[in-house]
Design an enzyme around this catalytic site. Structure first.
Site, PDB file in Angstrom:
ATOM      1  N   SER A   2      -3.705  -0.992  -4.591  1.00  0.00           N
ATOM      2  CA  SER A   2      -3.060  -2.178  -5.156  1.00  0.00           C
ATOM      3  C   SER A   2      -3.859  -2.685  -6.354  1.00  0.00           C
ATOM      4  O   SER A   2      -5.014  -2.296  -6.557  1.00  0.00           O
ATOM      5  CB  SER A   2      -2.994  -3.276  -4.085  1.00  0.00           C
ATOM      6  OG  SER A   2      -4.303  -3.699  -3.723  1.00  0.00           O
TER       7      SER A   2
ATOM      8  N   HIS B 295     -15.443  -5.887  -1.464  1.00  0.00           N
ATOM      9  CA  HIS B 295     -15.677  -7.286  -1.813  1.00  0.00           C
ATOM     10  C   HIS B 295     -16.883  -7.883  -1.095  1.00  0.00           C
ATOM     11  O   HIS B 295     -17.244  -9.019  -1.351  1.00  0.00           O
ATOM     12  CB  HIS B 295     -14.418  -8.102  -1.498  1.00  0.00           C
ATOM     13  CG  HIS B 295     -13.151  -7.387  -1.897  1.00  0.00           C
ATOM     14  ND1 HIS B 295     -12.895  -7.022  -3.197  1.00  0.00           N
ATOM     15  CD2 HIS B 295     -12.090  -6.923  -1.171  1.00  0.00           C
ATOM     16  CE1 HIS B 295     -11.724  -6.388  -3.252  1.00  0.00           C
ATOM     17  NE2 HIS B 295     -11.223  -6.307  -2.034  1.00  0.00           N
TER      18      HIS B 295
ATOM     19  N   HIS C  28      -8.417   1.692  -5.930  1.00  0.00           N
ATOM     20  CA  HIS C  28      -7.669   0.775  -5.071  1.00  0.00           C
ATOM     21  C   HIS C  28      -6.185   1.059  -5.266  1.00  0.00           C
ATOM     22  O   HIS C  28      -5.730   1.174  -6.405  1.00  0.00           O
ATOM     23  CB  HIS C  28      -7.959  -0.689  -5.423  1.00  0.00           C
ATOM     24  CG  HIS C  28      -9.398  -1.032  -5.260  1.00  0.00           C
ATOM     25  ND1 HIS C  28      -9.952  -1.304  -4.021  1.00  0.00           N
ATOM     26  CD2 HIS C  28     -10.407  -1.097  -6.154  1.00  0.00           C
ATOM     27  CE1 HIS C  28     -11.253  -1.535  -4.184  1.00  0.00           C
ATOM     28  NE2 HIS C  28     -11.546  -1.417  -5.464  1.00  0.00           N
TER      29      HIS C  28
ATOM     30  N   TYR D 103       0.796  -1.226   0.000  1.00  0.00           N
ATOM     31  CA  TYR D 103       0.000   0.000   0.000  1.00  0.00           C
ATOM     32  C   TYR D 103       0.833   1.284   0.000  1.00  0.00           C
ATOM     33  O   TYR D 103       0.269   2.380  -0.016  1.00  0.00           O
ATOM     34  CB  TYR D 103      -0.959  -0.019   1.203  1.00  0.00           C
ATOM     35  CG  TYR D 103      -1.936  -1.178   1.149  1.00  0.00           C
ATOM     36  CD1 TYR D 103      -2.872  -1.266   0.119  1.00  0.00           C
ATOM     37  CD2 TYR D 103      -1.907  -2.199   2.096  1.00  0.00           C
ATOM     38  CE1 TYR D 103      -3.753  -2.329   0.051  1.00  0.00           C
ATOM     39  CE2 TYR D 103      -2.795  -3.264   2.036  1.00  0.00           C
ATOM     40  CZ  TYR D 103      -3.713  -3.334   1.004  1.00  0.00           C
ATOM     41  OH  TYR D 103      -4.591  -4.385   0.923  1.00  0.00           O
TER      42      TYR D 103
ATOM     43  N   ASP E 133     -25.339   0.026  -2.817  1.00  0.00           N
ATOM     44  CA  ASP E 133     -26.686   0.593  -2.915  1.00  0.00           C
ATOM     45  C   ASP E 133     -26.687   2.088  -2.590  1.00  0.00           C
ATOM     46  O   ASP E 133     -27.441   2.857  -3.200  1.00  0.00           O
ATOM     47  CB  ASP E 133     -27.650  -0.135  -1.957  1.00  0.00           C
ATOM     48  CG  ASP E 133     -28.047  -1.514  -2.472  1.00  0.00           C
ATOM     49  OD1 ASP E 133     -27.741  -1.842  -3.643  1.00  0.00           O
ATOM     50  OD2 ASP E 133     -28.676  -2.265  -1.696  1.00  0.00           O
TER      51      ASP E 133
ATOM     52  N   ARG F   9     -10.428 -10.893  -3.863  1.00  0.00           N
ATOM     53  CA  ARG F   9     -10.369  -9.442  -4.121  1.00  0.00           C
ATOM     54  C   ARG F   9     -10.746  -9.096  -5.565  1.00  0.00           C
ATOM     55  O   ARG F   9     -10.808  -7.916  -5.929  1.00  0.00           O
ATOM     56  CB  ARG F   9      -8.956  -8.906  -3.847  1.00  0.00           C
ATOM     57  CG  ARG F   9      -8.516  -9.050  -2.414  1.00  0.00           C
ATOM     58  CD  ARG F   9      -7.166  -8.372  -2.184  1.00  0.00           C
ATOM     59  NE  ARG F   9      -6.519  -8.928  -1.017  1.00  0.00           N
ATOM     60  CZ  ARG F   9      -6.743  -8.507   0.244  1.00  0.00           C
ATOM     61  NH1 ARG F   9      -7.560  -7.523   0.481  1.00  0.00           N
ATOM     62  NH2 ARG F   9      -6.110  -9.088   1.248  1.00  0.00           N
TER      63      ARG F   9
ATOM     64  N   ASN G 104     -12.373   4.593  -1.963  1.00  0.00           N
ATOM     65  CA  ASN G 104     -11.663   3.324  -1.830  1.00  0.00           C
ATOM     66  C   ASN G 104     -12.397   2.564  -0.726  1.00  0.00           C
ATOM     67  O   ASN G 104     -12.176   2.807   0.460  1.00  0.00           O
ATOM     68  CB  ASN G 104     -10.201   3.537  -1.454  1.00  0.00           C
ATOM     69  CG  ASN G 104      -9.447   2.212  -1.391  1.00  0.00           C
ATOM     70  OD1 ASN G 104     -10.057   1.139  -1.371  1.00  0.00           O
ATOM     71  ND2 ASN G 104      -8.122   2.289  -1.337  1.00  0.00           N
TER      72      ASN G 104
HETATM   73  C1  DQA Z   1      -7.612  -2.005  -1.259  1.00  0.00           C
HETATM   74  C2  DQA Z   1      -7.688  -3.456  -1.746  1.00  0.00           C
HETATM   75  C3  DQA Z   1      -8.642  -4.271  -0.885  1.00  0.00           C
HETATM   76  O1  DQA Z   1      -8.711  -5.618  -1.363  1.00  0.00           O
HETATM   77  C4  DQA Z   1      -8.171  -4.289   0.553  1.00  0.00           C
HETATM   78  O2  DQA Z   1      -9.098  -4.990   1.354  1.00  0.00           O
HETATM   79  C5  DQA Z   1      -7.889  -2.933   1.084  1.00  0.00           C
HETATM   80  C6  DQA Z   1      -7.267  -1.930   0.231  1.00  0.00           C
HETATM   81  C7  DQA Z   1      -6.538  -1.194  -2.012  1.00  0.00           C
HETATM   82  O3  DQA Z   1      -6.570   0.027  -1.903  1.00  0.00           O
HETATM   83  O4  DQA Z   1      -5.694  -1.756  -2.696  1.00  0.00           O
HETATM   84  O5  DQA Z   1      -8.100  -2.674   2.266  1.00  0.00           O
HETATM   85  O6  DQA Z   1      -8.868  -1.399  -1.475  1.00  0.00           O
END
Ligand code: DQA
Length: 143
Positions: free
Chosen positions: A101, A79, A99, A22, A86, A110, A73
């Protein structure tokens, strides 16, 4: 014109949370970068982070009154959360999902986000730059 910048669970730990995935920027530093960039395009940023699903839903509902677009984010809730999906659908504000990542290069759970179907666009795997790209995308959409 304001954009709501919404970060979900565990993103308050940015900087120390798995920095190899991250990055090393903290959430306040990220918000400052996004705020600075948005200002160059004439937008203010209303930032909110929560680890609580219902608080995120309430904030999204209230964003209709104060913001013209949403950058979100949803983190782990991407997920799992039909309620966040909604809420975004209900307020009808143009939304970009971000995101840090590349969720498609990670665990299979994910790979699906409930939010993506109601977002105007999805940016992932670009780190903090993804949030700046989201500002650009909303600025274009709101022209
Ligand atoms: C995330 C990716 C998600 O799968 C994860 O649960 C996160 C961060 C990302 O910013 O890459 O908490 O949203």
């Amino acid at each position: 014109m304001n954009l709501a910048l919404i970060n979900g669970p565990n993103l308050n730990l940015l900087g120390t949370r798995e920095p190899e995935i991250y990055g090393s920027l903290t959430l306040p530093q990220l918000v400052a970068r996004v705020t600075e960039h948005a200002a160059t395009l004439g937008f203010g940023i209303e930032s909110f982070q929560s680890n609580v699903e219902g608080e995120l839903v309430t904030y999204i509902q209230q964003a209709r009154g104060s913001s013209q677009g949403i950058i979100i984010n949803p983190a782990g809730y991407s997920h799992t959360s039909v309620a966040i999906r909604d809420a975004i659908s209900a307020v009808g504000l143009p939304t970009i999902e971000v995101h840090l990542s590349n969720i498609f290069a990670r665990e299979e759970f994910r790979h699906h986000s409930h939010v993506s179907a109601v977002a105007k666009g999805v940016i992932c795997g670009c780190g903090v730059k993804g949030y700046l790209l989201a500002v650009d995308a909303l600025a274009e959409l709101l022209k």
